[in-house]
Design an enzyme around this catalytic site. Structure first.
Site, PDB file in Angstrom:
ATOM      1  N   ARG A   1      -8.997   0.457  10.370  1.00  0.00           N
ATOM      2  CA  ARG A   1      -8.532  -0.919  10.496  1.00  0.00           C
ATOM      3  C   ARG A   1      -9.543  -1.810  11.200  1.00  0.00           C
ATOM      4  NH1 ARG A   1      -2.696  -0.119  10.251  1.00  0.00           N
ATOM      5  NH2 ARG A   1      -1.518  -2.019  10.439  1.00  0.00           N
TER       6      ARG A   1
ATOM      7  N   LYS B   1       0.840  -1.212   0.000  1.00  0.00           N
ATOM      8  CA  LYS B   1       0.000   0.000   0.000  1.00  0.00           C
ATOM      9  C   LYS B   1       0.874   1.261   0.000  1.00  0.00           C
ATOM     10  CE  LYS B   1      -2.037  -0.845   3.976  1.00  0.00           C
ATOM     11  NZ  LYS B   1      -1.559  -2.094   4.529  1.00  0.00           N
TER      12      LYS B   1
ATOM     13  N   ARG C   1       0.442  -9.973  13.003  1.00  0.00           N
ATOM     14  CA  ARG C   1      -0.218  -8.830  12.358  1.00  0.00           C
ATOM     15  C   ARG C   1      -1.139  -9.309  11.238  1.00  0.00           C
ATOM     16  NH1 ARG C   1       4.654  -5.417  10.525  1.00  0.00           N
ATOM     17  NH2 ARG C   1       3.179  -3.902   9.750  1.00  0.00           N
TER      18      ARG C   1
ATOM     19  N   ARG D   1      12.354  -2.679  11.577  1.00  0.00           N
ATOM     20  CA  ARG D   1      11.285  -2.318  12.515  1.00  0.00           C
ATOM     21  C   ARG D   1      11.008  -3.527  13.406  1.00  0.00           C
ATOM     22  NH1 ARG D   1       6.373  -0.106   8.941  1.00  0.00           N
ATOM     23  NH2 ARG D   1       5.196  -1.244  10.508  1.00  0.00           N
TER      24      ARG D   1
ATOM     25  N   ARG E   1      12.633  -6.289   4.710  1.00  0.00           N
ATOM     26  CA  ARG E   1      12.571  -4.822   4.671  1.00  0.00           C
ATOM     27  C   ARG E   1      13.436  -4.215   5.774  1.00  0.00           C
ATOM     28  NH1 ARG E   1       6.518  -2.535   4.524  1.00  0.00           N
ATOM     29  NH2 ARG E   1       6.485  -2.910   6.764  1.00  0.00           N
TER      30      ARG E   1
HETATM   31  P1  AMP Z   1       1.277  -0.005   9.783  1.00  0.00           P
HETATM   32  O1  AMP Z   1       2.522   0.770   9.477  1.00  0.00           O
HETATM   33  O2  AMP Z   1       0.059   0.518   9.090  1.00  0.00           O
HETATM   34  O3  AMP Z   1       1.453  -1.496   9.584  1.00  0.00           O
HETATM   35  O4  AMP Z   1       0.983   0.216  11.349  1.00  0.00           O
HETATM   36  C1  AMP Z   1       1.925  -0.154  12.325  1.00  0.00           C
HETATM   37  C2  AMP Z   1       1.239  -0.358  13.657  1.00  0.00           C
HETATM   38  O5  AMP Z   1       0.612   0.857  14.075  1.00  0.00           O
HETATM   39  C3  AMP Z   1       0.138  -1.395  13.687  1.00  0.00           C
HETATM   40  O6  AMP Z   1       0.624  -2.723  13.846  1.00  0.00           O
HETATM   41  C4  AMP Z   1      -0.674  -0.948  14.901  1.00  0.00           C
HETATM   42  O7  AMP Z   1      -0.011  -1.287  16.113  1.00  0.00           O
HETATM   43  C5  AMP Z   1      -0.621   0.570  14.769  1.00  0.00           C
HETATM   44  N1  AMP Z   1      -1.737   1.111  13.945  1.00  0.00           N
HETATM   45  C6  AMP Z   1      -1.648   1.785  12.775  1.00  0.00           C
HETATM   46  N2  AMP Z   1      -2.852   2.149  12.331  1.00  0.00           N
HETATM   47  C7  AMP Z   1      -3.749   1.678  13.230  1.00  0.00           C
HETATM   48  C8  AMP Z   1      -5.163   1.709  13.314  1.00  0.00           C
HETATM   49  N3  AMP Z   1      -5.925   2.282  12.367  1.00  0.00           N
HETATM   50  N4  AMP Z   1      -5.755   1.110  14.394  1.00  0.00           N
HETATM   51  C9  AMP Z   1      -5.015   0.513  15.362  1.00  0.00           C
HETATM   52  N5  AMP Z   1      -3.675   0.444  15.327  1.00  0.00           N
HETATM   53  C10 AMP Z   1      -3.033   1.016  14.281  1.00  0.00           C
END
Ligand code: AMP
Length: 215
Positions: free
Chosen positions: A90, A15, A173, A162, A129
């Site tokens: 989410r 994405k 995840r 990360r 990554r």
């Molecule tokens: P991402 O970079 O989008 O994979 O987000 C990394 C982490 O941020 C996720 O694993 C969650 O811990 C947190 N996170 C990001 N967006 C959300 C969301 N909309 N709701 C809950 N947690 C989020």
């Protein structure tokens, strides 16, 4: 072109790469909740302190915290030139809240693109990554390797991974995505806004299919 967008898909479905290109070529503003939350964690803000453990474990930050935080960002989201949300909503609850906020401004989401992908592809992508802790540049051991293994081409310092890009966390995840985020696809399908793009395609093909869906 439809310009108020949500990009859905499991972590590692690409994405972010598509969002960066849409921003560059069409000036659609990229809003990544994960990026914004990681920044809060680094700054040690109140939101960051609340969110830190969830991010490290790869679990969702509770809706209460995320909704207050994202509501603030959505107030300044450009409605005419457009925005794409990456990582938010989410959960179904978050999706419904977003609909209410945008309805208040008379500017509903216009299109939702789901990048569908299975776990194996995701594991290959994410666990390879690495990024530069200084400039944030992202590399990949196979597809975008640095000139010298493990070192940033620009800053010449060691790349880091990360904490939530390690394999057991990625598996968790993905499971959370399947349970909590996938139901959102149905929600947007009922609204007639959903397009599914195969995330296993090359970045160019994914981008072309995305642009076609928006036009
Ligand atoms: P991402 O970079 O989008 O994979 O987000 C990394 C982490 O941020 C996720 O694993 C969650 O811990 C947190 N996170 C990001 N967006 C959300 C969301 N909309 N709701 C809950 N947690 C989020």
């Amino acid at each position: 072109m439809r310009r108020r967008l949500i990009l859905l898909g499991p972590p590692g479905s690409g994405k972010g790469t598509i969002a960066a290109r849409l921003q560059q070529e069409f000036g659609i503003h990229h809003i990544s909740s994960g990026h914004l939350l990681r920044r809060e964690v680094e700054e040690g803000s109140t939101v960051g302190q609340r969110a830190r453990l969830f991010l490290e474990k790869g679990e969702l930050v509770p809706d209460g915290t995320v909704l207050t935080f994202m509501r603030g960002w959505m107030k300044s989201a450009p409605l005419e030139s457009g925005f794409m949300l990456d990582g938010f909503p989410r959960t179904l609850n978050q999706g419904k809240a977003l609909d209410v906020w945008l309805a208040e401004r008379g500017a509903p989401v216009e299109a939702v693109i789901l990048y569908a992908c299975d776990l194996k592809i995701i594991l290959d992508r994410i666990t390879g990554r690495w990024s530069c802790p200084k400039c944030g540049r992202v590399y990949h051991v196979y597809s975008v390797p640095p000139k010298v293994a493990g070192i940033c081409d620009d800053c010449r310092i060691e790349l880091t991974q990360r904490a939530d890009d390690r394999e057991p966390v990625v598996r968790r995840r993905f499971g959370i995505y399947a349970r909590q985020t996938k139901p959102l696809a149905k929600y947007y399908e009922h609204q007639g806004k959903l397009t599914v793009v195969d995330a296993a395609l090359s970045p160019d093909e994914r981008f072309a299919k995305t642009v076609a869906a928006l036009n």
